[in-house]
Design a protein around this motif. Sequence first.
Motif, PDB file in Angstrom:
ATOM      1  N   HIS A 173       0.830  -1.202   0.000  1.00 49.58           N
ATOM      2  CA  HIS A 173       0.000   0.000   0.000  1.00 49.58           C
ATOM      3  C   HIS A 173       0.866   1.254   0.000  1.00 49.58           C
ATOM      4  O   HIS A 173       0.571   2.230  -0.702  1.00 49.58           O
ATOM      5  N   GLY A 174       1.951   1.241   0.780  1.00 51.47           N
ATOM      6  CA  GLY A 174       2.872   2.373   0.782  1.00 51.47           C
ATOM      7  C   GLY A 174       3.491   2.593  -0.590  1.00 51.47           C
ATOM      8  O   GLY A 174       3.573   3.736  -1.076  1.00 51.47           O
ATOM      9  N   LEU A 175       3.913   1.525  -1.229  1.00 48.77           N
ATOM     10  CA  LEU A 175       4.498   1.630  -2.571  1.00 48.77           C
ATOM     11  C   LEU A 175       3.479   2.166  -3.571  1.00 48.77           C
ATOM     12  O   LEU A 175       3.820   2.953  -4.458  1.00 48.77           O
ATOM     13  N   ALA A 176       2.225   1.734  -3.407  1.00 49.30           N
ATOM     14  CA  ALA A 176       1.167   2.187  -4.320  1.00 49.30           C
ATOM     15  C   ALA A 176       0.868   3.670  -4.146  1.00 49.30           C
ATOM     16  O   ALA A 176       0.338   4.313  -5.070  1.00 49.30           O
ATOM     17  N   GLN A 177       1.187   4.226  -2.983  1.00 54.58           N
ATOM     18  CA  GLN A 177       1.005   5.666  -2.770  1.00 54.58           C
ATOM     19  C   GLN A 177       2.102   6.484  -3.433  1.00 54.58           C
ATOM     20  O   GLN A 177       1.933   7.674  -3.677  1.00 54.58           O
ATOM     21  N   VAL A 178       3.241   5.830  -3.711  1.00 64.07           N
ATOM     22  CA  VAL A 178       4.397   6.541  -4.270  1.00 64.07           C
ATOM     23  C   VAL A 178       4.548   6.288  -5.768  1.00 64.07           C
ATOM     24  O   VAL A 178       4.905   7.198  -6.523  1.00 64.07           O
ATOM     25  N   ASN A 197      13.296   3.291  10.553  1.00 64.48           N
ATOM     26  CA  ASN A 197      12.120   2.851  11.295  1.00 64.48           C
ATOM     27  C   ASN A 197      11.219   2.075  10.336  1.00 64.48           C
ATOM     28  O   ASN A 197      10.628   2.651   9.430  1.00 64.48           O
ATOM     29  N   THR A 198      11.117   0.760  10.532  1.00 66.02           N
ATOM     30  CA  THR A 198      10.344  -0.068   9.601  1.00 66.02           C
ATOM     31  C   THR A 198       8.944  -0.398  10.111  1.00 66.02           C
ATOM     32  O   THR A 198       8.182  -1.073   9.428  1.00 66.02           O
ATOM     33  N   LEU A 199       8.596   0.081  11.299  1.00 70.96           N
ATOM     34  CA  LEU A 199       7.277  -0.211  11.862  1.00 70.96           C
ATOM     35  C   LEU A 199       6.229   0.686  11.197  1.00 70.96           C
ATOM     36  O   LEU A 199       6.360   1.912  11.199  1.00 70.96           O
ATOM     37  N   MET A 200       5.200   0.076  10.640  1.00 72.37           N
ATOM     38  CA  MET A 200       4.180   0.824   9.894  1.00 72.37           C
ATOM     39  C   MET A 200       2.882   0.873  10.696  1.00 72.37           C
ATOM     40  O   MET A 200       2.015   0.012  10.574  1.00 72.37           O
ATOM     41  N   LYS A 201       2.746   1.906  11.506  1.00 69.47           N
ATOM     42  CA  LYS A 201       1.552   2.061  12.344  1.00 69.47           C
ATOM     43  C   LYS A 201       0.455   2.876  11.668  1.00 69.47           C
ATOM     44  O   LYS A 201      -0.695   2.827  12.072  1.00 69.47           O
ATOM     45  N   LYS A 253       3.873   5.042   3.580  1.00 62.21           N
ATOM     46  CA  LYS A 253       4.383   5.861   2.477  1.00 62.21           C
ATOM     47  C   LYS A 253       5.821   6.271   2.729  1.00 62.21           C
ATOM     48  O   LYS A 253       6.653   6.249   1.812  1.00 62.21           O
ATOM     49  N   ARG A 254       6.134   6.650   3.984  1.00 60.34           N
ATOM     50  CA  ARG A 254       7.509   7.052   4.318  1.00 60.34           C
ATOM     51  C   ARG A 254       8.479   5.904   4.088  1.00 60.34           C
ATOM     52  O   ARG A 254       9.525   6.069   3.456  1.00 60.34           O
ATOM     53  N   LEU A 255       8.133   4.701   4.609  1.00 61.81           N
ATOM     54  CA  LEU A 255       9.032   3.560   4.454  1.00 61.81           C
ATOM     55  C   LEU A 255       9.189   3.204   2.985  1.00 61.81           C
ATOM     56  O   LEU A 255      10.308   2.936   2.524  1.00 61.81           O
ATOM     57  N   ALA A 256       8.095   3.211   2.243  1.00 56.98           N
ATOM     58  CA  ALA A 256       8.172   2.914   0.810  1.00 56.98           C
ATOM     59  C   ALA A 256       9.094   3.899   0.104  1.00 56.98           C
ATOM     60  O   ALA A 256       9.936   3.497  -0.717  1.00 56.98           O
ATOM     61  N   VAL A 295      12.742   3.149   1.007  1.00 54.31           N
ATOM     62  CA  VAL A 295      13.218   1.930   0.341  1.00 54.31           C
ATOM     63  C   VAL A 295      13.486   2.211  -1.134  1.00 54.31           C
ATOM     64  O   VAL A 295      14.516   1.785  -1.684  1.00 54.31           O
ATOM     65  N   LEU A 296      12.602   2.939  -1.786  1.00 46.85           N
ATOM     66  CA  LEU A 296      12.796   3.264  -3.196  1.00 46.85           C
ATOM     67  C   LEU A 296      14.020   4.147  -3.405  1.00 46.85           C
ATOM     68  O   LEU A 296      14.783   3.951  -4.368  1.00 46.85           O
ATOM     69  N   HIS A 297      14.226   5.102  -2.510  1.00 49.85           N
ATOM     70  CA  HIS A 297      15.416   5.955  -2.596  1.00 49.85           C
ATOM     71  C   HIS A 297      16.679   5.119  -2.416  1.00 49.85           C
ATOM     72  O   HIS A 297      17.673   5.304  -3.127  1.00 49.85           O
ATOM     73  N   PHE A 298      16.644   4.190  -1.460  1.00 48.70           N
ATOM     74  CA  PHE A 298      17.758   3.287  -1.204  1.00 48.70           C
ATOM     75  C   PHE A 298      18.063   2.442  -2.432  1.00 48.70           C
ATOM     76  O   PHE A 298      19.229   2.289  -2.832  1.00 48.70           O
ATOM     77  N   ILE A 299      17.023   1.908  -3.061  1.00 50.62           N
ATOM     78  CA  ILE A 299      17.216   1.093  -4.257  1.00 50.62           C
ATOM     79  C   ILE A 299      17.790   1.940  -5.390  1.00 50.62           C
ATOM     80  O   ILE A 299      18.734   1.536  -6.089  1.00 50.62           O
ATOM     81  N   GLY A 300      17.231   3.151  -5.562  1.00 48.85           N
ATOM     82  CA  GLY A 300      17.694   4.028  -6.615  1.00 48.85           C
ATOM     83  C   GLY A 300      19.158   4.405  -6.478  1.00 48.85           C
ATOM     84  O   GLY A 300      19.867   4.573  -7.486  1.00 48.85           O
ATOM     85  N   ALA A 301      19.634   4.476  -5.253  1.00 45.04           N
ATOM     86  CA  ALA A 301      21.034   4.835  -5.004  1.00 45.04           C
ATOM     87  C   ALA A 301      21.972   3.665  -5.205  1.00 45.04           C
ATOM     88  O   ALA A 301      23.201   3.846  -5.321  1.00 45.04           O
ATOM     89  N   ASN A 302      21.411   2.448  -5.262  1.00 41.89           N
ATOM     90  CA  ASN A 302      22.260   1.260  -5.331  1.00 41.89           C
ATOM     91  C   ASN A 302      22.087   0.418  -6.595  1.00 41.89           C
ATOM     92  O   ASN A 302      22.854  -0.508  -6.818  1.00 41.89           O
ATOM     93  N   VAL A 303      21.041   0.699  -7.367  1.00 34.23           N
ATOM     94  CA  VAL A 303      20.817  -0.075  -8.593  1.00 34.23           C
ATOM     95  C   VAL A 303      21.881   0.295  -9.639  1.00 34.23           C
ATOM     96  O   VAL A 303      22.114   1.466  -9.862  1.00 34.23           O
TER      97      VAL A 303
END
Length: 305
Positions: free
Chosen positions: A17-22, A281-285, A291-294, A297-305
């Motif tokens: 759901h977080g990824l779908a928001q981004v 912080n990976t806890l999604m309350k 959305k923040r975690l997604a 994670v996407l920024h992290f992937i983009g920096a390492n792909v």
Amino acid sequence: MKIVALAGGVGGAKLAHGLAQVLSPEELTIIVNTGDDFEHYGLYISPDLDTVCYTLAGLANPETGWGRVNETWNVIQNASRLGGPSWFNLGDQDLGTHLERTRRLRERQTLSQITKNFCQAWGVKHTVLPMSDQPVRTIVETDEGELTFQEYFVHRHCEPRVKGFRFDGIEIAEPAPGVKEAIQHADAVIICPSNPWVSVDPILKVIQEIKKPVTAISPIIGGQAVKGPAAKMYSELGIEPSALAVANHYRGLATGFVLDEVDSQLDESVRGLNMQTLVTNTLMKSHDDRKRLASEVLHFIGANV
């Protein structure tokens, strides 16, 4: 970036759901575990598929993470009064999903086509695919014998001691239409914070090979599973439950790993497994957390792909 997310259970649904928001519908495909599908009251139940779809549609019960919001239980209560099984709760709205899915399956429609139609009806714009149209059934090997997953998880409350897992039908199950193509066109694959043993492994065994960068998010924080029996399973299999244990599970597959800041002391050990790491912080309350975690994670992937 085009992303494929592998998901199962509540944790997987939340990050999806977080990824779908981004990400736009063209940028995200979600492949969902169907190993815990089963038949109950003669109906075909797809717990993980429904949890992911309900969550994306804004229909999920926010308190449990599964089932429907504002649910009622008249049918199951009346059936149980007549002697029917009541160990697996089926809400009245939820039953509509199972009734229609079962009707279509009996007309020989595929699970992937049915899922696509249901998503359209619920207003889910991102692509959600079952891992396979062929049945795969997760069998939990316990000290009390072999149990189907729902029997172990819901009926027996995860009480029997786990000795191993088997996936009936996995040898002949093929990826659902669109699964291979989505991975082929993806820039990266994300393994959501789902149970590695029973939510993610069935998907990986169906797909068999992923030639893309893979980033996994740990479902275990501080030695405990956020939800579900993952930590208990690790312990009973003789493995100390931790984010490092999850990273070891995906060793040789994942090139990136996301662990909670509570487990920051494990960062160096995970890096030692030849994985890039993100500590956050990976806890999604809340929806904002998802959305923040997604985004992170996407920024992290983009920096390492």
